[in-house]
Scaffold this active site. Structure first.
Site, mmCIF file in Angstrom:
data_model
loop_
_atom_site.group_PDB
_atom_site.id
_atom_site.type_symbol
_atom_site.label_atom_id
_atom_site.label_comp_id
_atom_site.label_asym_id
_atom_site.label_seq_id
_atom_site.Cartn_x
_atom_site.Cartn_y
_atom_site.Cartn_z
ATOM 1 N N ASN A 177 -27.452 -0.244 10.265
ATOM 2 C CA ASN A 177 -26.186 -0.769 9.764
ATOM 3 C C ASN A 177 -26.262 -2.289 9.687
ATOM 4 O O ASN A 177 -26.904 -2.951 10.504
ATOM 5 C CB ASN A 177 -24.968 -0.278 10.558
ATOM 6 C CG ASN A 177 -25.042 -0.475 12.051
ATOM 7 O OD1 ASN A 177 -26.106 -0.593 12.632
ATOM 8 N ND2 ASN A 177 -23.885 -0.497 12.680
ATOM 9 N N ILE A 178 -25.623 -2.799 8.629
ATOM 10 C CA ILE A 178 -25.644 -4.233 8.338
ATOM 11 C C ILE A 178 -24.204 -4.664 8.130
ATOM 12 O O ILE A 178 -23.575 -4.303 7.119
ATOM 13 C CB ILE A 178 -26.487 -4.523 7.076
ATOM 14 C CG1 ILE A 178 -27.918 -3.972 7.245
ATOM 15 C CG2 ILE A 178 -26.507 -6.027 6.789
ATOM 16 C CD1 ILE A 178 -28.739 -3.973 5.962
ATOM 17 N N GLU A 179 -23.665 -5.385 9.107
ATOM 18 C CA GLU A 179 -22.251 -5.758 9.058
ATOM 19 C C GLU A 179 -22.057 -7.081 8.325
ATOM 20 O O GLU A 179 -23.012 -7.779 7.971
ATOM 21 C CB GLU A 179 -21.688 -5.798 10.486
ATOM 22 C CG GLU A 179 -21.774 -4.414 11.131
ATOM 23 C CD GLU A 179 -21.095 -4.299 12.475
ATOM 24 O OE1 GLU A 179 -20.825 -5.339 13.120
ATOM 25 O OE2 GLU A 179 -20.834 -3.144 12.874
ATOM 26 N N CYS A 217 -20.731 8.081 3.909
ATOM 27 C CA CYS A 217 -22.164 8.402 3.916
ATOM 28 C C CYS A 217 -22.403 9.860 3.547
ATOM 29 O O CYS A 217 -23.363 10.184 2.838
ATOM 30 C CB CYS A 217 -22.767 8.077 5.271
ATOM 31 S SG CYS A 217 -22.893 6.302 5.584
ATOM 32 N N CYS A 267 -23.416 1.152 6.281
ATOM 33 C CA CYS A 267 -23.870 2.032 7.358
ATOM 34 C C CYS A 267 -25.384 2.239 7.289
ATOM 35 O O CYS A 267 -26.011 2.093 6.230
ATOM 36 C CB CYS A 267 -23.202 3.394 7.256
ATOM 37 S SG CYS A 267 -21.461 3.425 7.685
ATOM 38 N N GLU A 275 -27.077 4.996 7.371
ATOM 39 C CA GLU A 275 -27.467 6.100 6.488
ATOM 40 C C GLU A 275 -27.525 5.632 5.037
ATOM 41 O O GLU A 275 -28.455 5.946 4.294
ATOM 42 C CB GLU A 275 -26.459 7.248 6.611
ATOM 43 C CG GLU A 275 -26.383 7.872 7.990
ATOM 44 C CD GLU A 275 -25.318 7.236 8.872
ATOM 45 O OE1 GLU A 275 -25.137 5.987 8.819
ATOM 46 O OE2 GLU A 275 -24.672 7.983 9.621
ATOM 47 N N CYS A 316 -20.382 8.972 8.763
ATOM 48 C CA CYS A 316 -19.008 8.825 8.289
ATOM 49 C C CYS A 316 -18.838 9.566 6.954
ATOM 50 O O CYS A 316 -19.810 9.987 6.316
ATOM 51 C CB CYS A 316 -18.647 7.349 8.151
ATOM 52 S SG CYS A 316 -19.305 6.560 6.663
HETATM 53 N N1 THU Z 1 -21.841 3.195 11.336
HETATM 54 C C1 THU Z 1 -23.030 3.611 10.801
HETATM 55 O O1 THU Z 1 -23.903 2.805 10.479
HETATM 56 N N2 THU Z 1 -23.229 4.937 10.653
HETATM 57 C C2 THU Z 1 -22.372 5.905 11.082
HETATM 58 O O2 THU Z 1 -22.676 7.081 10.955
HETATM 59 C C3 THU Z 1 -21.110 5.539 11.699
HETATM 60 C C4 THU Z 1 -20.772 4.088 11.693
HETATM 61 C C5 THU Z 1 -21.660 1.765 11.580
HETATM 62 C C6 THU Z 1 -20.679 1.046 10.704
HETATM 63 C C7 THU Z 1 -20.322 -0.149 11.578
HETATM 64 O O3 THU Z 1 -21.308 -1.156 11.415
HETATM 65 C C8 THU Z 1 -20.418 0.391 12.992
HETATM 66 O O4 THU Z 1 -21.214 1.568 12.893
HETATM 67 C C9 THU Z 1 -19.088 0.712 13.628
HETATM 68 O O5 THU Z 1 -18.315 1.518 12.812
#
Ligand code: THU
Length: 139
Positions: free
Chosen positions: A47-49, A99, A58, A60, A96
């Site tokens: 994940n890259i915020e 995804c 996310c 995935e 989520c």
């Molecule tokens: N996130 C994912 O990368 N994959 C998931 O299946 C659930 C959520 C990330 C998004 C965000 O960066 C952090 O988790 C919190 O929601």
């Protein structure tokens, strides 16, 4: 997976490795994914915020977009592991809804979604996690 050289445990290890590269300064929740193509190739994602929160990607989708942008459309499974950054995962991290919908675009109902809590593995199919879904054939 009978027709691939990698098993779900090994795919999970690659998801955990990808998780180390998560960029999560806001949630501090690090997720890794490893996407297995039918020929055995694996694409990793984290994940890259973003400071503008909705721009976050996310793990995935990072893995899917890497693979699709490299011309791949032939997927067998994805492993996902997530939890508080700096700690080993202690709970399952299901994908989520966004995804799941991205998976639906490129994968059939038998696509495997492999979750790890750092110890045990749970395997589902996309059909189980996204029933009665809308996909390309609905247009
Ligand atoms: N996130 C994912 O990368 N994959 C998931 O299946 C659930 C959520 C990330 C998004 C965000 O960066 C952090 O988790 C919190 O929601």
């Amino acid at each position: 997976m009978e027709n691939t050289a990698i098993n779900f445990q090994e795919l999970t290890e690659l998801a955990l490795q990808a998780r180390e590269r998560a960029y999560v300064p806001y949630s501090h929740f690090a997720v890794g994914a490893a996407l297995l193509c039918k020929d055995g190739t694996v694409y990793q994602g984290c994940n890259i915020e973003n400071a503008a929160y909705p721009a976050t990607n996310c793990a995935e989708r990072t893995a899917f977009f890497k693979a699709v942008s490299e011309g791949r459309r032939d997927f067998a499974a994805i492993a996902v592991a997530g939890g508080p950054a700096g700690e080993a995962p202690a709970a399952f991290c299901p994908p989520c809804g966004v995804c799941r919908q991205v998976m639906r675009e490129f994968c059939g109902a038998d696509f495997a979604i492999v979750l790890s809590d750092g110890g045990k593995i749970q395997a589902y199919t996309l059909g189980e996690l996204l029933p009665c879904s809308f996909g390309p054939e609905n247009l």
